[in-house]
Design a protein around this motif. Sequence first.
Motif, PDB file in Angstrom:
ATOM      1  N   VAL A  66     -19.163   9.885 -30.817  1.00  0.00           N
ATOM      2  CA  VAL A  66     -19.874  10.047 -32.111  1.00  0.00           C
ATOM      3  C   VAL A  66     -19.489  11.628 -32.397  1.00  0.00           C
ATOM      4  N   ASP A  67     -19.262  12.569 -31.422  1.00  0.00           N
ATOM      5  CA  ASP A  67     -18.941  13.823 -31.769  1.00  0.00           C
ATOM      6  C   ASP A  67     -17.482  13.971 -32.041  1.00  0.00           C
TER       7      ASP A  67
ATOM      8  N   TYR B  98     -24.025  14.763 -29.112  1.00  0.00           N
ATOM      9  CA  TYR B  98     -24.326  13.448 -29.065  1.00  0.00           C
ATOM     10  C   TYR B  98     -23.565  12.794 -27.861  1.00  0.00           C
ATOM     11  N   SER B  99     -22.721  13.508 -27.364  1.00  0.00           N
ATOM     12  CA  SER B  99     -22.031  12.962 -26.282  1.00  0.00           C
ATOM     13  C   SER B  99     -22.776  13.547 -24.994  1.00  0.00           C
ATOM     14  N   ASP B 100     -22.853  12.322 -23.861  1.00  0.00           N
ATOM     15  CA  ASP B 100     -23.506  12.635 -22.598  1.00  0.00           C
ATOM     16  C   ASP B 100     -22.626  13.587 -21.771  1.00  0.00           C
ATOM     17  N   ARG B 101     -21.160  13.284 -21.961  1.00  0.00           N
ATOM     18  CA  ARG B 101     -20.210  14.006 -21.391  1.00  0.00           C
ATOM     19  C   ARG B 101     -20.198  15.535 -21.549  1.00  0.00           C
ATOM     20  N   ILE B 102     -20.291  16.050 -22.770  1.00  0.00           N
ATOM     21  CA  ILE B 102     -20.603  17.362 -23.170  1.00  0.00           C
ATOM     22  C   ILE B 102     -21.959  17.917 -22.738  1.00  0.00           C
TER      23      ILE B 102
ATOM     24  N   LEU C 159     -15.720  11.693 -33.836  1.00  0.00           N
ATOM     25  CA  LEU C 159     -15.717  10.943 -35.071  1.00  0.00           C
ATOM     26  C   LEU C 159     -16.196  11.998 -36.192  1.00  0.00           C
ATOM     27  N   ILE C 160     -17.328  12.652 -35.638  1.00  0.00           N
ATOM     28  CA  ILE C 160     -17.923  13.748 -36.544  1.00  0.00           C
ATOM     29  C   ILE C 160     -16.999  14.822 -37.001  1.00  0.00           C
ATOM     30  N   ASN C 161     -16.230  15.118 -35.891  1.00  0.00           N
ATOM     31  CA  ASN C 161     -15.049  16.418 -35.991  1.00  0.00           C
ATOM     32  C   ASN C 161     -14.201  15.657 -37.038  1.00  0.00           C
ATOM     33  N   ILE C 162     -13.598  14.843 -36.695  1.00  0.00           N
ATOM     34  CA  ILE C 162     -12.641  14.153 -37.622  1.00  0.00           C
ATOM     35  C   ILE C 162     -13.100  14.418 -38.928  1.00  0.00           C
ATOM     36  N   LEU C 163     -14.111  13.680 -39.344  1.00  0.00           N
ATOM     37  CA  LEU C 163     -14.559  13.791 -40.747  1.00  0.00           C
ATOM     38  C   LEU C 163     -14.739  15.373 -41.229  1.00  0.00           C
ATOM     39  N   LEU C 164     -15.236  16.308 -40.357  1.00  0.00           N
ATOM     40  CA  LEU C 164     -15.384  17.580 -40.558  1.00  0.00           C
ATOM     41  C   LEU C 164     -13.999  18.393 -41.033  1.00  0.00           C
TER      42      LEU C 164
END
Length: 88
Positions: free
Chosen positions: A30-31, A73-77, A33-38
């Motif tokens: 999700v992070d 929103y990313s567990d990896r981050i 995809l959010i970054n692409i939109l931003l």
Amino acid sequence: MAGTASMLCLIIITLFFPPLGVFLISGCSVDFLINILLTILGYLPGHIHAFYLEYVYYQNREAVAAQPAPGVYSDRIQRGGRDYGTIP
């Protein structure tokens, strides 16, 4: 030293194309995809979001018990890349 070199490479990549830098630390999440939109909405918001995620990633990588960061929103981050993909 390897951690510093990878961090510098990630920063350089993020300067030119923020979504790629986010993809390298979070994968397809999700992070990302959010970054692409931003980035589509404006180049500066994409950079701010990408560098915030990278800051949280490397901060949690060093921490023993990290607090969840707001807006990530990313567990990896959130885990700083530790224990990612392992079965508890």
